[in-house]
Design an enzyme around this catalytic site. Sequence first.
Site, PDB file in Angstrom:
ATOM      1  CE  LYS A  46      61.070  67.353  46.109  1.00  0.00           C
ATOM      2  NZ  LYS A  46      61.011  65.700  45.800  1.00  0.00           N
ATOM      3  N   GLY A  73      63.712  62.097  49.517  1.00  0.00           N
ATOM      4  CA  GLY A  73      63.040  62.645  50.688  1.00  0.00           C
ATOM      5  C   GLY A  73      62.551  63.766  51.249  1.00  0.00           C
ATOM      6  CG  LEU A  74      58.802  64.156  49.782  1.00  0.00           C
ATOM      7  CD1 LEU A  74      57.450  63.857  50.527  1.00  0.00           C
ATOM      8  CD2 LEU A  74      58.386  64.793  48.266  1.00  0.00           C
ATOM      9  CB  CYS A 131      56.567  60.644  48.255  1.00  0.00           C
ATOM     10  SG  CYS A 131      58.287  60.683  48.481  1.00  0.00           S
ATOM     11  CB  VAL A 192      52.075  55.841  38.630  1.00  0.00           C
ATOM     12  CG1 VAL A 192      51.115  54.922  38.054  1.00  0.00           C
ATOM     13  CG2 VAL A 192      53.294  55.786  37.609  1.00  0.00           C
ATOM     14  N   GLY A 218      61.098  56.719  35.039  1.00  0.00           N
ATOM     15  CA  GLY A 218      61.774  56.803  33.528  1.00  0.00           C
ATOM     16  C   GLY A 218      61.182  55.623  32.881  1.00  0.00           C
ATOM     17  N   GLY A 244      54.647  58.473  33.624  1.00  0.00           N
ATOM     18  CA  GLY A 244      55.573  57.503  34.039  1.00  0.00           C
ATOM     19  C   GLY A 244      56.379  57.263  32.873  1.00  0.00           C
TER      20      GLY A 244
HETATM   21  C1  LIG Z   1      63.974  63.061  41.504  1.00  0.00           C
HETATM   22  C2  LIG Z   1      62.498  63.019  41.585  1.00  0.00           C
HETATM   23  C3  LIG Z   1      61.833  63.782  42.576  1.00  0.00           C
HETATM   24  C4  LIG Z   1      60.519  63.497  42.519  1.00  0.00           C
HETATM   25  N1  LIG Z   1      59.763  64.314  43.637  1.00  0.00           N
HETATM   26  C5  LIG Z   1      58.535  64.202  43.662  1.00  0.00           C
HETATM   27  C6  LIG Z   1      57.667  65.009  44.675  1.00  0.00           C
HETATM   28  O1  LIG Z   1      58.352  65.936  45.158  1.00  0.00           O
HETATM   29  N2  LIG Z   1      56.341  64.715  44.564  1.00  0.00           N
HETATM   30  C7  LIG Z   1      55.776  63.789  43.947  1.00  0.00           C
HETATM   31  O2  LIG Z   1      54.621  63.688  44.007  1.00  0.00           O
HETATM   32  N3  LIG Z   1      56.332  63.225  42.807  1.00  0.00           N
HETATM   33  C8  LIG Z   1      57.830  63.198  42.797  1.00  0.00           C
HETATM   34  N4  LIG Z   1      58.296  62.606  41.993  1.00  0.00           N
HETATM   35  C9  LIG Z   1      57.642  61.453  40.855  1.00  0.00           C
HETATM   36  C10 LIG Z   1      57.541  62.196  39.566  1.00  0.00           C
HETATM   37  O3  LIG Z   1      56.647  63.346  39.790  1.00  0.00           O
HETATM   38  C11 LIG Z   1      56.696  61.143  38.908  1.00  0.00           C
HETATM   39  O4  LIG Z   1      55.315  60.705  39.123  1.00  0.00           O
HETATM   40  C12 LIG Z   1      57.350  59.880  38.260  1.00  0.00           C
HETATM   41  O5  LIG Z   1      58.918  60.147  38.430  1.00  0.00           O
HETATM   42  C13 LIG Z   1      57.232  59.209  37.312  1.00  0.00           C
HETATM   43  O6  LIG Z   1      57.291  60.024  36.042  1.00  0.00           O
HETATM   44  P1  LIG Z   1      58.650  59.978  34.989  1.00  0.00           P
HETATM   45  O7  LIG Z   1      58.814  58.588  34.861  1.00  0.00           O
HETATM   46  O8  LIG Z   1      58.278  60.642  33.818  1.00  0.00           O
HETATM   47  O9  LIG Z   1      59.655  60.679  36.005  1.00  0.00           O
HETATM   48  C14 LIG Z   1      59.811  62.608  41.650  1.00  0.00           C
HETATM   49  C15 LIG Z   1      60.600  61.873  40.743  1.00  0.00           C
HETATM   50  C16 LIG Z   1      61.995  62.010  40.647  1.00  0.00           C
HETATM   51  C17 LIG Z   1      62.726  61.346  39.582  1.00  0.00           C
END
Ligand SMILES: Cc1cc2nc3c(=O)[nH]c(=O)nc-3n(C[C@H](O)[C@H](O)[C@H](O)COP(=O)(O)O)c2cc1C
Length: 314
Positions: A46, A73-74, A131, A192, A218, A244
């Site tokens: 995270k 919100g990180l 973010c 992405v 998703g 992604g």
């Molecule tokens: C709940 C949640 C929290 C996330 N937190 C971070 C984060 O702390 N830092 C970051 O670079 N990306 C964060 N992401 C983005 C994911 O790492 C990823 O880039 C994005 O969700 C696309 O991939 P996915 O469709 O497989 O989830 C977060 C995504 C989700 C759904």
Amino acid sequence: MSLDLSVTIGSLRLKNPLIAASGCFGYGVEYADVVDLSTLGAIVTKGLFLTEREGHPAPRVVETPAGMLNAIGLQGIGVHRFVDEKLPELRARGATVIVNVCGTTIDEYAEVSRVLSDAEGVHAIELNISCPNIKEGGIQFGCSLSGTYDVVSAVRKVTSLPVIPKLTPNVTDVASFARSAEEAGADAVSLVNTFLAMVIDVESRQPKISNVVGGLSGPAIRPIAVRMVWECRRLVRIPILGMGGIANPRDALEFIIAGASAVQVGTANFVDPFIWTKLFDGIRDYMQRHKITHISELTGTIDTTSREKQWISS
Ligand SMILES: Cc1cc2nc3c(=O)[nH]c(=O)nc-3n(C[C@H](O)[C@H](O)[C@H](O)COP(=O)(O)O)c2cc1C
């Protein structure tokens, strides 16, 4: 047939191209009873600032067709607590650890990266300049070519760890951002992050999450993310970590064929924490069927020529 799934990202050799994406796998230790962390290519933590952050109030997530919207919100424990409380267990479990680094200023990115460089068991730094859910820092750097360049070069100066900026899709020409990162000394780029989006409850006429807008992830975003990986592959030479909406082996292969050297899996972890075995099995099966001995042979092998010919002749 013996298969080699290892990939190289800068000076880092991963045993395979499957990586748990930031924010969807906690700090890794939370998943350790479900997944043998040492079998993954890497885990990305995270996002971490210098100090702890509470994040946004609830509601922070909402499901969407083929995806989800989040504005966490990180929220995070800060880099020092991570090094003291989480890293020892990650080390003990043999995880390859990529830390997702956040900052509100360039100095903060550099300072967090410096702390991580001194810690034993961190293998690479992923710079979160993308973010969409925080107002200060972050995406402001990632939406500006000079901001991207400045953050990457500042971090490059303080660490010898591989530096991997994570790009936002919320720009017109993502490949130019990959090039800016490459020129600043990045070892690879991740892409992405989530797409800025909104969901409204029509009865109350209120947004469904407290931050009003959030990041969409998703399967819904996958075809756009694949296109962006392909565009970046054509412009930069450094490796790409694509992600992604990956939810099955075919999705992961699509990113690799488009140009990714490795892939990250985020939202799918919330649907199926056991997804990893299925991804490994499916990729191995594909390699065997297509007589590919080393996974890196597949990167960027998309064939657009026959489609282009069709287009010209029609
Ligand atoms: C709940 C949640 C929290 C996330 N937190 C971070 C984060 O702390 N830092 C970051 O670079 N990306 C964060 N992401 C983005 C994911 O790492 C990823 O880039 C994005 O969700 C696309 O991939 P996915 O469709 O497989 O989830 C977060 C995504 C989700 C759904």
